[in-house]
Design a protein around this motif. Structure first.
Motif, PDB file in Angstrom:
ATOM      1  N   ASN A 249       0.831  -1.195   0.000  1.00 55.76           N
ATOM      2  CA  ASN A 249       0.000   0.000   0.000  1.00 55.76           C
ATOM      3  C   ASN A 249       0.874   1.257   0.000  1.00 55.76           C
ATOM      4  O   ASN A 249       2.035   1.210   0.433  1.00 55.76           O
ATOM      5  N   PRO A 250       0.336   2.391  -0.451  1.00 53.49           N
ATOM      6  CA  PRO A 250       1.124   3.624  -0.417  1.00 53.49           C
ATOM      7  C   PRO A 250       1.647   3.950   0.978  1.00 53.49           C
ATOM      8  O   PRO A 250       2.742   4.484   1.127  1.00 53.49           O
ATOM      9  N   GLY A 251       0.847   3.620   2.012  1.00 51.44           N
ATOM     10  CA  GLY A 251       1.277   3.890   3.375  1.00 51.44           C
ATOM     11  C   GLY A 251       2.572   3.199   3.744  1.00 51.44           C
ATOM     12  O   GLY A 251       3.358   3.725   4.547  1.00 51.44           O
TER      13      GLY A 251
ATOM     14  N   ALA B 227       8.503  15.377   9.414  1.00 51.17           N
ATOM     15  CA  ALA B 227       8.121  16.616   8.728  1.00 51.17           C
ATOM     16  C   ALA B 227       8.254  16.539   7.215  1.00 51.17           C
ATOM     17  O   ALA B 227       7.513  17.203   6.488  1.00 51.17           O
ATOM     18  N   PHE B 228       9.193  15.737   6.697  1.00 52.55           N
ATOM     19  CA  PHE B 228       9.435  15.704   5.255  1.00 52.55           C
ATOM     20  C   PHE B 228       8.828  14.473   4.575  1.00 52.55           C
ATOM     21  O   PHE B 228       9.028  14.273   3.378  1.00 52.55           O
ATOM     22  N   HIS B 229       8.099  13.635   5.314  1.00 53.78           N
ATOM     23  CA  HIS B 229       7.413  12.493   4.701  1.00 53.78           C
ATOM     24  C   HIS B 229       6.208  12.993   3.909  1.00 53.78           C
ATOM     25  O   HIS B 229       5.444  13.835   4.394  1.00 53.78           O
ATOM     26  N   MET B 230       6.007  12.476   2.705  1.00 52.28           N
ATOM     27  CA  MET B 230       4.841  12.841   1.907  1.00 52.28           C
ATOM     28  C   MET B 230       3.648  11.993   2.317  1.00 52.28           C
ATOM     29  O   MET B 230       3.773  10.996   3.048  1.00 52.28           O
ATOM     30  N   TYR B 231       2.458  12.376   1.838  1.00 56.72           N
ATOM     31  CA  TYR B 231       1.237  11.608   2.084  1.00 56.72           C
ATOM     32  C   TYR B 231       1.028  10.580   0.966  1.00 56.72           C
ATOM     33  O   TYR B 231       1.679  10.621  -0.079  1.00 56.72           O
ATOM     34  N   SER B 232       0.060   9.695   1.183  1.00 51.76           N
ATOM     35  CA  SER B 232      -0.255   8.653   0.193  1.00 51.76           C
ATOM     36  C   SER B 232      -0.647   9.255  -1.152  1.00 51.76           C
ATOM     37  O   SER B 232      -0.314   8.707  -2.208  1.00 51.76           O
ATOM     38  N   VAL B 233      -1.366  10.384  -1.114  1.00 48.48           N
ATOM     39  CA  VAL B 233      -1.796  10.993  -2.379  1.00 48.48           C
ATOM     40  C   VAL B 233      -0.586  11.441  -3.197  1.00 48.48           C
ATOM     41  O   VAL B 233      -0.617  11.427  -4.433  1.00 48.48           O
ATOM     42  N   GLY B 234       0.474  11.831  -2.512  1.00 52.52           N
ATOM     43  CA  GLY B 234       1.699  12.218  -3.218  1.00 52.52           C
ATOM     44  C   GLY B 234       2.345  11.041  -3.914  1.00 52.52           C
ATOM     45  O   GLY B 234       2.850  11.172  -5.038  1.00 52.52           O
ATOM     46  N   PHE B 235       2.314   9.874  -3.252  1.00 51.03           N
ATOM     47  CA  PHE B 235       2.878   8.667  -3.868  1.00 51.03           C
ATOM     48  C   PHE B 235       2.054   8.272  -5.099  1.00 51.03           C
ATOM     49  O   PHE B 235       2.608   7.914  -6.147  1.00 51.03           O
ATOM     50  N   GLY B 236       0.732   8.346  -4.990  1.00 48.90           N
ATOM     51  CA  GLY B 236      -0.114   8.026  -6.133  1.00 48.90           C
ATOM     52  C   GLY B 236       0.120   8.960  -7.303  1.00 48.90           C
ATOM     53  O   GLY B 236       0.073   8.543  -8.467  1.00 48.90           O
TER      54      GLY B 236
END
Length: 528
Positions: free
Chosen positions: A225-227, A326-335
Motif C-alpha cells: 500500500n502507499p502507506g 516533517a518531510f514524509h509525503m502523504y499517500s496521495v503524493g505517492f499516487g
C-alpha cells in the motif's frame, strides 16, 4: 466551549451532567500530540492530512459530539481512523444541506427527530444504490452517541434498531475477480512489460523523475500500500552482509496493518533485485541535495530522511510538533508519482487503447495474482502483502481458473503498436552486402547467407546474450525485410500458448514476441 459555536443550553447540559470539556490538545493512540486551533483539529496522521473542520457540522451539539467521537476513536483506534470516521459521517449525512440547516438547531428535542429522519434517508439511498456498507461508520457514530450522550438528541430505541441491521462488507476484490482492465490487475505480459521497458529507457534527470522511477519499481516489485512506501526512510535500504565487495542489498518495509500504532513499529525485510535497487539508489543519491532540518522557535531541529520526501516540511505535522516526520509525503503524493510517470512516458494500455491507469492498488493486485499463480501459500501471501489475515488474499486464488493469458498472432500485431519493445534499426533488404560474420541465423545448423538469416548485427564481439531471440531486444540489430520474422512469431506464439509457464529462451519470451510483432509490421510497411 468557545472553540465551537457557542450555545448556552449546551454549556448548561455539559455542566449539569458533569461531562468533560473538549480539551485543546490530547495524545493519540500512536503517542503523538493532537491540537485544536480555530475550530480545526490537527491530528498527526501518517498517510493523509489530519485536519478536521468541526464547524462544518453546523449545530453546536453536533460539533461538540463530533469532537468527542473523534477524540475517542483517535485514542482507542488510530488518528487515521478518527479522520475517516468524521469524514464518513459528514459525507453520508450532508444530503439536503442537513448540516447547514442544523446551524440554528440548539435544542436536543428538535434535533432528535431530524437526525432519525436523516439516518433513514441515508439508509434508503444506500440500499437503492446497493452500497449499504457505506452506512457502517455513520451507524457506529450514532450508536456511540446514543450510548454516551442520549440527552443530546439521540434515541436509544432507534439505536437498538440500527444495531440489529446487518451491514455487509465492502466489495473488496471485485476488480480482481472481474479482471477489470482499468482497475484490476495489470496484464503481466502486455502492460507490465510496457512498464518495465519504460523504466529501463527513462533517462529523465529531474528530481521528480528519480522519485517516479523508484515509486513504480517498488510498487511493481512488492505490491504494498502507499502507506508502506511513504513511511520508508533512506536508512531502510542497507547491505545485509555489510560486505562492500559483495553486498546483499535489502529493504526494510514498514508495516501499516492492524495492531501497529505506527507504520515504523514493525518491518518486513525484503531482498532488493538489481534493477529495483538501482532506481532506489539513484533516488537516495538525488535526495542528498536536500537537508532534513526545520527551524522551530529559532532552533534548528534535525528530521528523519524519508525515501520519498517533500521539498518543504509538512505544515500539518509542524502544527502538531511531529518534526521527526516533517518531510514524509502523504499517500496521495505517492499516487501522483505513479500517474505522472504514465503521463511523462506516454504509456498507452494495449488493452484499453487509453493512457494506462497506474495505482498502488493495481500493482498490489498484480503481485497478488502473480504469487498465487506461483503456488505461494495463503499465509505467506498475506504476510508478503502485509494483510491482517489470510481471508483477504483468497480472491487471488479464486480467479486462478480464469487467469489464462493466451496470445495469438493478430493480437500481437495489434498490441505491438503500443508496446514498443523493439529498439533496433530500420529494416534492410535481404540482398544487401553484409559481412558473413555479422549475419544472425535462426538456428545453429544454418550457414551465413542462408534464407534463415534474420538480419545484421552491429556488434563486433561475440554476443553473450541469446541470439537470435535477444536480437529483437537489442538496439544494434537491423532486421532483414523478410517473412522469416513471421515464421518466428508463429513459432513463439504457439510455444507460449502450449507452455505459458515456461520461459526457456534466456530472455523474457513475451517481450521477444511483442518486439518481433513490431518488426513484422515494419516489414509490411506499417508503422508500429
Amino acid at each position: 466551549m468557545s472553540l465551537f459555536s457557542e450555545n448556552l443550553s449546551l454549556e448548561q447540559l455539559v455542566s449539569d451532567n458533569g461531562w468533560a470539556e473538549i480539551p485543546e490538545e490530547f495524545v493519540t493512540r500512536e503517542g503523538k500530540l493532537a491540537v485544536i486551533k480555530e475550530g480545526r483539529w490537527f491530528l498527526p496522521c501518517e498517510t493523509r492530512a489530519g485536519w478536521v473542520n468541526i464547524r462544518r457540522f453546523g449545530s453546536p451539539i453536533l460539533q461538540w459530539l463530533m469532537a468527542k467521537y473523534m477524540i475517542h476513536t483517535a485514542q482507542v483506534t488510530s488518528s487515521i481512523h478518527a479522520v475517516s470516521c468524521v469524514d464518513a459521517v459528514y459525507s453520508q449525512l450532508k444530503e439536503r444541506d442537513f448540516f447547514n440547516k442544523a446551524v440554528v438547531c440548539a435544542d436536543p428535542l428538535l434535533l432528535k427527530p431530524a437526525l432519525i429522519e436523516q439516518m433513514e434517508r441515508m439508509l434508503t439511498r444506500l440500499k437503492i444504490k446497493r452500497q449499504l456498507w457505506n452506512a457502517y461508520r455513520p451507524i457506529r457514530w450514532y450508536l456511540w452517541c446514543a450510548e454516551h450522550y442520549p440527552e443530546l438528541g439521540f434515541c436509544e430505541i432507534y439505536a437498538s434498531e440500527l444495531d440489529s441491521l446487518r451491514i455487509p462488507g465492502g466489495p473488496k476484490g471485485e476488480a480482481v475477480r472481474s479482471l477489470d482492465p482499468e482497475q484490476g490487475p495489470l496484464h503481466p505480459h502486455l502492460e507490465v512489460s510496457l512498464i518495465t521497458n519504460a523504466l529501463r529507457t527513462d533517462t529523465g534527470t529531474e528530481y521528480e523523475h528519480y522519485q517516479q522511477r523508484a515509486a513504480v519499481a517498488l510498487a511493481n516489485t512488492y505490491g504494498r500500500n502507499p502507506g508502506n512506501f511513504i513511511a520508508l526512510r533512506e536508512e531502510d535500504v542497507y547491505d545485509e552482509l555489510d560486505h562492500p565487495e559483495d553486498p546483499v542489498w535489502v529493504i526494510k518495509i514498514p508495516r501499516i496493518k492492524k495492531g501497529f500504532r505506527s507504520a515504523r513499529s514493525d518491518f518486513i525485510v525484503e531482498a532488493l533485485d538489481k534493477e529495483t535497487f538501482r532506481y532506489v539508489q539513484e533516488l537516495i543519491q538525488a535526495n542528498q541535495a536536500y537537508e532534513s532540518l526545520v527551524e522551530v522557535n529559532d532552533i534548528v531541529t534535525p528530521c528523519a530522511r524519508p525515501l520519498f520526501r517533500l521539498d518543504t516540511p509538512n505544515h500539518m505535522r509542524l502544527q502538531t510538533g511531529d518534526y521527526e516526520s516533517a518531510f514524509h509525503m502523504y499517500s496521495v503524493g505517492f499516487g501522483k508519482l505513479l500517474r505522472d510517470f504514465v503521463e511523462r512516458m506516454d504509456l498507452i494500455s494495449p488493452l484499453t487503447k487509453q493512457p494506462m491507469i497506474l495505482s498502488a492498488r493495481r500493482f498490489r493486485y498484480t503481485v497478488g495474482t502473480t504469487y498465487a499463480a506461483m503456488g505461494v501459500s495463503r499465509r505467506e501471501l498475506a504476510y508478503r502483502l502485509d494483510h491482517s489475515d489470510e481471508q483477504h488474499v483468497q480472491v487471488y486464488y479464486d480467479i486462478m481458473d480464469v487467469l489464462t493469458y493466451a496470445l495469438d498472432k493478430a493480437a500481437v500485431l495489434e498490441y505491438s503498436r503500443f508496446v514498443h519493445l523493439y529498439c533496433g534499426g530500420a529494416t534492410i533488404s535481404a540482398d544487401s552486402i553484409i559481412a558473413t560474420d555479422a549475419l544472425i541465423v535462426t538456428d545453429e545448423h544454418s550457414q551465413p547467407g542462408d534464407v534463415d538469416a534474420i538480419g545484421a548485427c552491429g556488434l563486433n564481439d561475440l554476443c553473450h546474450k541469446f541470439p537470435p531471440f535477444s536480437c529483437y531486444l537489442c538496439p544494434k540489430f537491423r532486421p532483414y525485410k523478410s517473412t522469416i520474422h513471421e515464421y518466428l512469431l508463429d513459432s513463439l506464439v504457439r510455444m507460449h500458448n502450449e507452455r505459458p509457464e515456461s520461459q526457456t529462451l534466456g530472455v523474457h519470451r513475451v517481450d521477444v514476441i511483442l518486439a518481433i510483432g513490431q518488426v513484422v509490421k515494419m516489414c509490411q510497411g506499417v508503422s508500429a
